[in-house]
Design a protein around this motif. Structure first.
Motif, PDB file in Angstrom:
ATOM      1  N   PRO A  69       0.560  -1.254  -0.096  1.00 23.21           N
ATOM      2  CA  PRO A  69       0.112  -0.012   0.016  1.00 23.21           C
ATOM      3  C   PRO A  69       1.466   1.089   0.105  1.00 23.21           C
ATOM      4  O   PRO A  69       1.454   1.688   0.527  1.00 23.21           O
ATOM      5  CB  PRO A  69      -1.446  -0.242   1.726  1.00 23.21           C
ATOM      6  N   TYR A  71      -0.375   4.613   0.733  1.00 25.12           N
ATOM      7  CA  TYR A  71      -0.950   5.059   1.814  1.00 25.12           C
ATOM      8  C   TYR A  71      -0.780   4.708   2.999  1.00 25.12           C
ATOM      9  O   TYR A  71      -0.118   3.258   3.319  1.00 25.12           O
ATOM     10  CB  TYR A  71      -2.374   4.645   1.994  1.00 25.12           C
ATOM     11  N   THR A  72      -0.849   5.689   3.384  1.00 22.43           N
ATOM     12  CA  THR A  72      -0.543   5.237   5.475  1.00 22.43           C
ATOM     13  C   THR A  72      -2.083   4.998   6.510  1.00 22.43           C
ATOM     14  O   THR A  72      -3.296   5.235   6.022  1.00 22.43           O
ATOM     15  CB  THR A  72       0.507   6.287   5.925  1.00 22.43           C
ATOM     16  N   LEU A  73      -2.369   4.781   7.874  1.00 22.97           N
ATOM     17  CA  LEU A  73      -3.315   4.637   8.686  1.00 22.97           C
ATOM     18  C   LEU A  73      -4.235   6.296   8.769  1.00 22.97           C
ATOM     19  O   LEU A  73      -5.120   6.784   8.487  1.00 22.97           O
ATOM     20  CB  LEU A  73      -3.107   4.049   9.950  1.00 22.97           C
ATOM     21  N   VAL A 205      -3.724  -6.366   3.700  1.00 21.49           N
ATOM     22  CA  VAL A 205      -2.967  -5.066   3.481  1.00 21.49           C
ATOM     23  C   VAL A 205      -2.538  -4.504   4.884  1.00 21.49           C
ATOM     24  O   VAL A 205      -1.495  -3.886   4.917  1.00 21.49           O
ATOM     25  CB  VAL A 205      -4.131  -4.161   2.869  1.00 21.49           C
ATOM     26  N   PHE A 206      -3.324  -4.464   5.709  1.00 22.96           N
ATOM     27  CA  PHE A 206      -2.959  -3.858   7.226  1.00 22.96           C
ATOM     28  C   PHE A 206      -1.995  -4.451   7.623  1.00 22.96           C
ATOM     29  O   PHE A 206      -1.258  -3.252   8.315  1.00 22.96           O
ATOM     30  CB  PHE A 206      -4.175  -3.753   8.034  1.00 22.96           C
ATOM     31  N   ARG A 208       0.469  -4.622   6.655  1.00 23.91           N
ATOM     32  CA  ARG A 208       1.199  -3.705   5.673  1.00 23.91           C
ATOM     33  C   ARG A 208       2.211  -2.164   5.730  1.00 23.91           C
ATOM     34  O   ARG A 208       2.257  -1.709   4.677  1.00 23.91           O
ATOM     35  CB  ARG A 208       1.561  -4.276   4.062  1.00 23.91           C
ATOM     36  N   LEU A 209       0.855  -1.897   6.524  1.00 29.72           N
ATOM     37  CA  LEU A 209       0.156  -0.019   6.603  1.00 29.72           C
ATOM     38  C   LEU A 209       1.320   0.161   7.292  1.00 29.72           C
ATOM     39  O   LEU A 209       1.425  -0.537   8.679  1.00 29.72           O
ATOM     40  CB  LEU A 209      -0.986  -0.313   6.636  1.00 29.72           C
ATOM     41  N   ASP A 210       1.792   1.157   7.044  1.00 29.12           N
ATOM     42  CA  ASP A 210       2.987   2.714   7.936  1.00 29.12           C
ATOM     43  C   ASP A 210       1.480   3.360   9.001  1.00 29.12           C
ATOM     44  O   ASP A 210       0.915   3.943   8.791  1.00 29.12           O
ATOM     45  CB  ASP A 210       3.063   3.656   7.361  1.00 29.12           C
ATOM     46  N   CYS A 211       1.620   2.737   9.574  1.00 30.14           N
ATOM     47  CA  CYS A 211       0.455   2.900  10.978  1.00 30.14           C
ATOM     48  C   CYS A 211       0.984   3.676  12.109  1.00 30.14           C
ATOM     49  O   CYS A 211       0.693   4.842  13.224  1.00 30.14           O
ATOM     50  CB  CYS A 211       0.112   1.511  12.247  1.00 30.14           C
TER      51      CYS A 211
END
Length: 280
Positions: A69, A71-73, A205-206, A208-211
Motif C-alpha cells: 500500500p 497510503y498510511t493509517l 493490507v493492514f 503492511r500499512l504504515d501506522c
C-alpha cells in the motif's frame, strides 16, 4: 451498494435508512461486511442513516496493490472524515470494527470536527506488531492453530468459504455465519486474482500499512461520546484491549458481549445497536 468518490479514490458503501437521518458511518474491518446486516437494519429502524463502507484495497473500494500500500493509517482516517463530509448531514457517529476501529480512533483524533460520537468494536489502541507490555496480545495457542492451516485456493469460492468457517471455529465465532460472509466478500472482490482475494478475506493490507505515529497516548483527547464494544471470548484482540481503551477515553462506556468472540454475532446486533443509538 454503490461507490462514492472522495479525494481521488472510490469507496464502496451500502446505506440503510433515510438519507436525511443522522449519519452513522461504519468503517469495515477491512470490508463493510464486518458489520452485520441486522445491526445496520436496527440502526436504521432507530432513526439513523447507517452507511457501512469498505476500506481501500477491499470490497468495492479502490484496489491498487494490497501487497504494498502507498497510503498510511492516517490516510484511511482522512478517508473516513472525507466520506462523512460527502454524505452530509453534519458531524457523523463514526464506528470502526477490528482494524477499522484503529482507523476510527485516529480519525476522531485527527478530524474531531467531522464526528459527533465514536463506537470502537473488537479493536485495540496500538498498531499491528508488538503490543504494549500492559495489553494482552493475540492468544498464542489460537494463533498457532490459525497459521498452521494450509491456505485454500483463493480462486475457488467454496474453498475460501470453507477456510473462513474453519478459522471462525478456531476463533470462537460462528462458522456458518463466517462461511456465508466469506462467500459474499468473494463475490464482491474485483477479479479473481488469488492475491487480491486473499487480501480481501484476511485484511492482509493492514499488516503492511504504515501506522505511525503512535496514537494511544492521545486517547484522552477524544471529546465525543464513546462506546467500546468487545467480545468476552475474543482471542485475537483479547478483551483487555477494549478495557484499556475504555479507561483512557474520557467518559467512554464499555459494553462486553458475554458470549461473543471476534465478530459481532447476529444475536447481539440489537444490544449493540441500542447502545450505539444511546450515544445520540
Amino acid at each position: 451498494m454503490t461507490t462514492v468518490d472522495v479525494h481521488g479514490i472510490s469507496l464502496g458503501i451500502e446505506s440503510f435508512g433515510d438519507d436525511d437521518a443522522p449519519l452513522v458511518l461504519l468503517a469495515g474491518g477491512t470490508t463493510m461486511l464486518s458489520w452485520p446486516d441486522a445491526l445496520c437494519e436496527r440502526l436504521a429502524a432507530g432513526g439513523r442513516r447507517a452507511v457501512r463502507y469498505d476500506l481501500r484495497d477491499s470490497g468495492e473500494s479502490t484496489t491498487a496493490d494490497p501487497q504494498a500500500p502507498s497510503y498510511t493509517l492516517r490516510d484511511l482516517a482522512a478517508d473516513a472524515a472525507a466520506l462523512a463530509g460527502v454524505l452530509g448531514g453534519g458531524p457523523a457517529h463514526l464506528a470502526g470494527i477490528g482494524v477499522g476501529g484503529m482507523v476510527a480512533q485516529v480519525a476522531a483524533l485527527d478530524h474531531p470536527g467531522a464526528f459527533s460520537a465514536l463506537t470502537l468494536a473488537g479493536t485495540r489502541a496500538v498498531a499491528p506488531g508488538p503490543v504494549d507490555d500492559d495489553l494482552p496480545d493475540h492468544d498464542r495457542a489460537t494463533m498457532g492453530r490459525l497459521f498452521a492451516r494450509p491456505m485454500p485456493d483463493w480462486a475457488d469460492r467454496e474453498a475460501v468459504a470453507e477456510f473462513a468457517a474453519g478459522s471462525a471455529e478456531i476463533l470462537g465465532d460462528d462458522p456458518a455465519a463466517a462461511r456465508a460472509t466469506a462467500a459474499r466478500v468473494w463475490d464482491r472482490t474485483p477479479g479473481t486474482a488469488p492475491s487480491v482475494q486473499m487480501a480481501n478475506q484476511m485484511g492482509m493490507v493492514f499488516s503492511r500499512l504504515d501506522c505511525g505515529p503512535r496514537w494511544r497516548e492521545r486517547l484522552p483527547g477524544i471529546r465525543v461520546p464513546t462506546l467500546v464494544v468487545h467480545g468476552r471470548h475474543d482471542r485475537f484482540f483479547p478483551v483487555g484491549n477494549g478495557e484499556a481503551i475504555a479507561r483512557e477515553v474520557p467518559g467512554a462506556r464499555l459494553l462486553v458481549l458475554k458470549t461473543a468472540a471476534t465478530a459481532i454475532p447476529e444475536a447481539a446486533a440489537g444490544e449493540v445497536a441500542e447502545a450505539m443509538l444511546a450515544l445520540g
